[in-house]
Design a protein around this motif. Structure first.
Motif, mmCIF file in Angstrom:
data_model
loop_
_atom_site.group_PDB
_atom_site.id
_atom_site.type_symbol
_atom_site.label_atom_id
_atom_site.label_comp_id
_atom_site.label_asym_id
_atom_site.label_seq_id
_atom_site.Cartn_x
_atom_site.Cartn_y
_atom_site.Cartn_z
ATOM 1 N N GLY A 270 0.787 -1.229 0.000
ATOM 2 C CA GLY A 270 0.000 0.000 0.000
ATOM 3 C C GLY A 270 0.812 1.269 0.000
ATOM 4 O O GLY A 270 0.254 2.368 -0.064
ATOM 5 N N TYR B 160 1.880 -6.043 7.408
ATOM 6 C CA TYR B 160 0.773 -5.124 7.667
ATOM 7 C C TYR B 160 0.324 -5.041 9.124
ATOM 8 O O TYR B 160 -0.096 -3.968 9.570
ATOM 9 C CB TYR B 160 -0.425 -5.417 6.751
ATOM 10 N N CYS C 127 -3.378 -1.721 2.715
ATOM 11 C CA CYS C 127 -2.548 -2.877 2.389
ATOM 12 C C CYS C 127 -3.030 -3.387 1.033
ATOM 13 O O CYS C 127 -3.681 -2.642 0.308
ATOM 14 C CB CYS C 127 -2.579 -3.954 3.488
ATOM 15 N N THR D 117 -5.377 -5.642 0.173
ATOM 16 C CA THR D 117 -6.837 -5.687 0.088
ATOM 17 C C THR D 117 -7.516 -4.773 1.099
ATOM 18 O O THR D 117 -8.709 -4.514 0.997
ATOM 19 C CB THR D 117 -7.363 -7.112 0.343
ATOM 20 N N GLY D 118 -6.782 -4.339 2.114
ATOM 21 C CA GLY D 118 -7.355 -3.577 3.217
ATOM 22 C C GLY D 118 -7.846 -4.471 4.334
ATOM 23 O O GLY D 118 -8.097 -4.013 5.445
ATOM 24 N N GLY E 68 -7.749 -1.410 -0.039
ATOM 25 C CA GLY E 68 -6.672 -2.161 -0.644
ATOM 26 C C GLY E 68 -6.143 -1.527 -1.909
ATOM 27 O O GLY E 68 -6.910 -1.175 -2.810
#
Length: 147
Positions: A11, A42, A65, A67-68, A107
Motif C-alpha cells: 500500500g 501489515y 494494504c 486488500t485492506g 486495498g
C-alpha cells in the motif's frame, strides 16, 4: 482533522498519493509507515495507527494494504477501534454514520487512486448519527471488554 496514516509495502505507493490528497484538503497527517516498497508486515502498521487513534492522539486513521482486510483486522484487535475496510464510498459513509468508525482501510490492489480519494472523502465528511445506532455501537464495545 489530525489523521494517522499507515500501510504495508503493497500500500505504500497509494499511501503517498492519499497523504498528499489529505494534506491538500487541509488535514494534518502523521505517517506511521511503511516508508518504502521494501517487504514488511501489515499488522505492524495496523497496530501502530490503531493504538494512536485509540489513545486519542488522532481524530481518525487511514490504513492501506493489498486488500485492506489484513491491516483492518489488525487494527480492530486494539480496544476502542472500529476499523472498516471499504472498496466503495457508500460503505465508508455509512460506517461512520451508523457504526462510528474511527479508521478507514482499503486495498491498493482493489481500488485505484481516484476511488481511494472518494472513499476517504466520504468517510471524512460523514458524521456519527448516534440515536438508534448508539445501542449497537455500545454492544460492540461491550464485546471487546467481555461484558
Amino acid at each position: 482533522m489530525k489523521l494517522a496514516l499507515g500501510s504495508d509495502h503493497v500500500g505504500w505507493e497509494l499511501k503517498q498519493e492519499i497523504n498528499e490528497y489529505l494534506q491538500s484538503l487541509g488535514h494534518e497527517i502523521v505517517d506511521f509507515g511503511a516508508y518504502s516498497s521494501e517487504r514488511t508486515n501489515y499488522p505492524t502498521y495496523g497496530k501502530k495507527v490503531a493504538e494512536e487513534v485509540a489513545a486519542g492522539h488522532f481524530d481518525g486513521g487511514v490504513l492501506i494494504c493489498g486488500t485492506g482486510v489484513g491491516i483492518s483486522i489488525s487494527a480492530n484487535k486494539v480496544k476502542g477501534i472500529r476499523a472498516v475496510v471499504c472498496s466503495e464510498p457508500y460503505t465508508a459513509k455509512l460506517s461512520k454514520q451508523h457504526n462510528n468508525t474511527n479508521i478507514v482501510a482499503f486495498g491498493s490492489r482493489v481500488v485505484g487512486i481516484d476511488l481511494a480519494k472518494m472513499i476517504v472523502k466520504e468517510w471524512l465528511e460523514a458524521s456519527y448519527e448516534g440515536g438508534r445506532h448508539t445501542k449497537r455501537v455500545q454492544m460492540i464495545s461491550e464485546i471487546e471488554t467481555n461484558e
